[in-house]
Design a protein around this motif. Structure first.
Motif, mmCIF file in Angstrom:
data_model
loop_
_atom_site.group_PDB
_atom_site.id
_atom_site.type_symbol
_atom_site.label_atom_id
_atom_site.label_comp_id
_atom_site.label_asym_id
_atom_site.label_seq_id
_atom_site.Cartn_x
_atom_site.Cartn_y
_atom_site.Cartn_z
ATOM 1 N N UNK A 110 0.850 -1.208 0.000
ATOM 2 C CA UNK A 110 0.000 0.000 0.000
ATOM 3 C C UNK A 110 0.876 1.245 0.000
ATOM 4 N N UNK A 111 2.049 1.163 0.611
ATOM 5 C CA UNK A 111 2.970 2.312 0.564
ATOM 6 C C UNK A 111 3.296 2.671 -0.889
ATOM 7 N N UNK A 112 3.552 1.659 -1.703
ATOM 8 C CA UNK A 112 3.858 1.915 -3.117
ATOM 9 C C UNK A 112 2.645 2.488 -3.847
ATOM 10 N N UNK A 113 1.459 1.976 -3.510
ATOM 11 C CA UNK A 113 0.233 2.511 -4.099
ATOM 12 C C UNK A 113 0.100 4.000 -3.797
ATOM 13 N N UNK A 114 0.377 4.375 -2.543
ATOM 14 C CA UNK A 114 0.282 5.790 -2.160
ATOM 15 C C UNK A 114 1.324 6.628 -2.882
ATOM 16 N N UNK A 115 2.531 6.106 -3.018
ATOM 17 C CA UNK A 115 3.571 6.848 -3.752
ATOM 18 C C UNK A 115 3.159 7.063 -5.197
ATOM 19 N N UNK A 116 2.600 6.026 -5.815
ATOM 20 C CA UNK A 116 2.111 6.139 -7.185
ATOM 21 C C UNK A 116 1.033 7.214 -7.280
ATOM 22 N N UNK A 404 1.417 -8.708 7.955
ATOM 23 C CA UNK A 404 2.166 -8.600 6.685
ATOM 24 C C UNK A 404 3.539 -7.940 6.879
ATOM 25 N N UNK A 405 3.601 -6.996 7.804
ATOM 26 C CA UNK A 405 4.869 -6.325 8.158
ATOM 27 C C UNK A 405 5.559 -5.695 6.947
ATOM 28 N N UNK A 406 4.770 -5.030 6.125
ATOM 29 C CA UNK A 406 5.363 -4.277 5.012
ATOM 30 C C UNK A 406 5.595 -2.849 5.488
ATOM 31 N N UNK A 407 6.852 -2.480 5.661
ATOM 32 C CA UNK A 407 7.196 -1.214 6.300
ATOM 33 C C UNK A 407 7.588 -0.159 5.270
ATOM 34 N N UNK A 408 7.287 1.098 5.589
ATOM 35 C CA UNK A 408 7.742 2.206 4.742
ATOM 36 C C UNK A 408 9.135 2.639 5.195
ATOM 37 N N UNK A 409 9.618 3.724 4.635
ATOM 38 C CA UNK A 409 11.008 4.126 4.865
ATOM 39 C C UNK A 409 11.275 4.587 6.292
#
Length: 456
Positions: A110-116, A404-409
């Motif tokens: 979702x972080x990548x979705x938001x960046x897009x 899921x533990x998908x972390x942003x920067x």
């Protein structure tokens, strides 16, 4: 709606249609999420809609975006109607009334979705501001009549425009005056697809309530919280709705194919020509029985284009499309894929979601679907309010995203994108209700302030 597909491979049997859907199965490790959103362009100076032609029209906007992005144009009868990234990224397309759509790339987080999304909105702003254009994030056009709404030069929409009034009272409103945000998600097997389809259909009205953001029509409150969702109740019930058969024993790819075979088609495209076959079924085409194209048999392109013109609350292609949410502000566009990824891409949360909804009957699901556009969080299902169910569903999504533990920067997980929805349940108020309060209060009963309030 993205560009028409081009694959001339012949299809000769129902089994091939089933196999085409089944080819969408992929390992969990390859699961992705794609996010689509639509927005209304408007002239900042006078809040009027934006026509296709002219020095500050939609065509100029697309040409500017093409120069900025270097994407390939999508052309229809000589007119640019969209753009696509040849490297497999996103696409920009037009809805019938000029609604500007980004179909995002399939991404891992979702972080990548938001960046897009943020990149897209910055690019749009760079082109739109010199043209005096802005973009509005609502589920329904708040001010313009249908007659005032421009018409885009897309031939498939010409066919739909002729057909829609024959099969429902709200089809033209759907086409020309609504905007949505949609999340596209994967499945690993037929059984996984079935469970996700059932959970998605049952919870779609819950998402509709959480994202309700279309309370105005032609400058006044319309008595609804999600007018966009209400419009779908009488657009074309042959191709929309809650798909009760998806909950019957034996549901799978074959059963969906049988449903799709009998959904009326809009068009068959041959070369650069759109043949109006509105009302005929894909089954007719499979048998070479189209009056307009006698003896003609379908291709993969015909099948994929047809599947894109079926509009249930959850749509099956080689992935599942979650179709219940009103268009809205940036944070809500990120919140929708976060909600569904948290539930769908974690086994415990998906099981928990099924436990939440499996006892609902077809009649209860339909009653919920019918009530939510007007009642929002106050609607009920199986003795519980939507608010109560929404809290449970959000907890499942939150737990799934944590696991899921998908972390942003900066080390945050994807639960940060659920915050706007957490606020809705904490305050027990939809965005639509907040806007209605402003209309009755500080806006003084005038609709124009919504263009400042809800602009991107």
């Amino acid at each position: 709606m993205a560009r028409d597909q081009i694959d001339p491979t012949a299809l000769t049997s129902r089994d091939e249609l089933v196999a085409w859907l089944e080819a969408g199965c992929r390992p969990d490790a390859e699961f992705r999420v794609g996010t689509e959103h639509e927005k209304f362009p408007f002239h900042v100076a006078d809040l009027t809609p934006v026509p296709y032609a002219g020095p500050a029209g939609i065509r100029a906007m697309l040409e500017g975006m093409q120069g900025l992005l270097g994407w390939e144009p999508i052309v229809d009868a000589g007119e640019i109607i969209g753009l696509y990234d040849v490297t497999g990224g996103g696409a920009i397309s037009l809805e019938p009334g000029g609604q500007f759509e980004l179909s995002g790339a399939p991404l891992e987080t979702i972080h990548q979705t938001c960046s897009e999304l943020y990149a897209h909105l910055a690019q749009v702003k760079e082109i739109a501001e010199p043209l005096g254009l802005g973009f509005l994030g609502l589920g329904m056009s708040p001010k313009w009549t249908l007659a005032e709404t421009p018409v885009m030069p897309k031939r498939r929409y010409e066919i739909m425009t002729r057909y829609m009034p024959k099969v429902g009272s709200r089809g033209l409103d759907m086409m020309y005056r609504t905007c949505t945000v949609q999340a596209n998600l994967d499945f690993s097997s037929e059984a996984d697809m079935v469970k996700k389809m059932r959970v998605g259909l049952a919870l779609q009205p819950i998402a509709t309530a959480l994202f309700a953001n279309s309370p105005f029509t032609e400058g006044k409150p319309n008595g609804l919280l999600s007018a966009r969702s209400e419009i779908w109740r009488d657009t074309d019930n042959d191709r929309a709705g809650m798909l009760p058969f998806a909950f019957e024993d034996g549901f799978g790819f074959e059963r969906y194919v049988d449903y799709a075979l009998d959904v009326p088609m809009y068009f068959v495209k041959r070369g650069d020509v759109y043949h109006d076959v509105a009302g005929a079924s894909f089954r007719d085409l499979m048998q070479g029985k189209l009056a307009q194209l006698p003896g003609e048999l379908p291709s993969v392109s015909d099948w994929t284009n047809h599947l894109s013109t079926i509009f249930p609350e959850v749509r099956l292609k080689r992935f599942l499309e979650m179709r219940g949410a009103d268009g809205g502000p940036t944070s809500r566009i990120c919140a929708l894929p976060a909600f569904w990824v948290g539930i769908y891409y974690d086994a415990l949360s998906l099981d928990g979601a099924w436990e939440l909804v499996k006892g609902w009957t077809a009649e209860q699901r339909q009653a919920l679907r019918d009530a939510v556009p007007r009642e929002g969080l106050r609607a009920t299902v199986a003795g519980r309010t939507v608010l109560e169910v929404a809290k449970d569903a959000l907890k499942l999504a939150e737990d799934g995203l944590k696991r899921r533990k998908r972390l942003n920067w900066i080390g945050e997980d994807e639960t940060i994108h659920l915050r706007p929805l957490m606020q809705v349940v904490e305050e027990q108020r939809t965005l639509a209700e907040c806007l209605l309060d402003k209309f009755a209060g500080e806006w003084g009963g005038k609709i124009d302030p919504v263009f400042a309030e809800m602009a991107y």
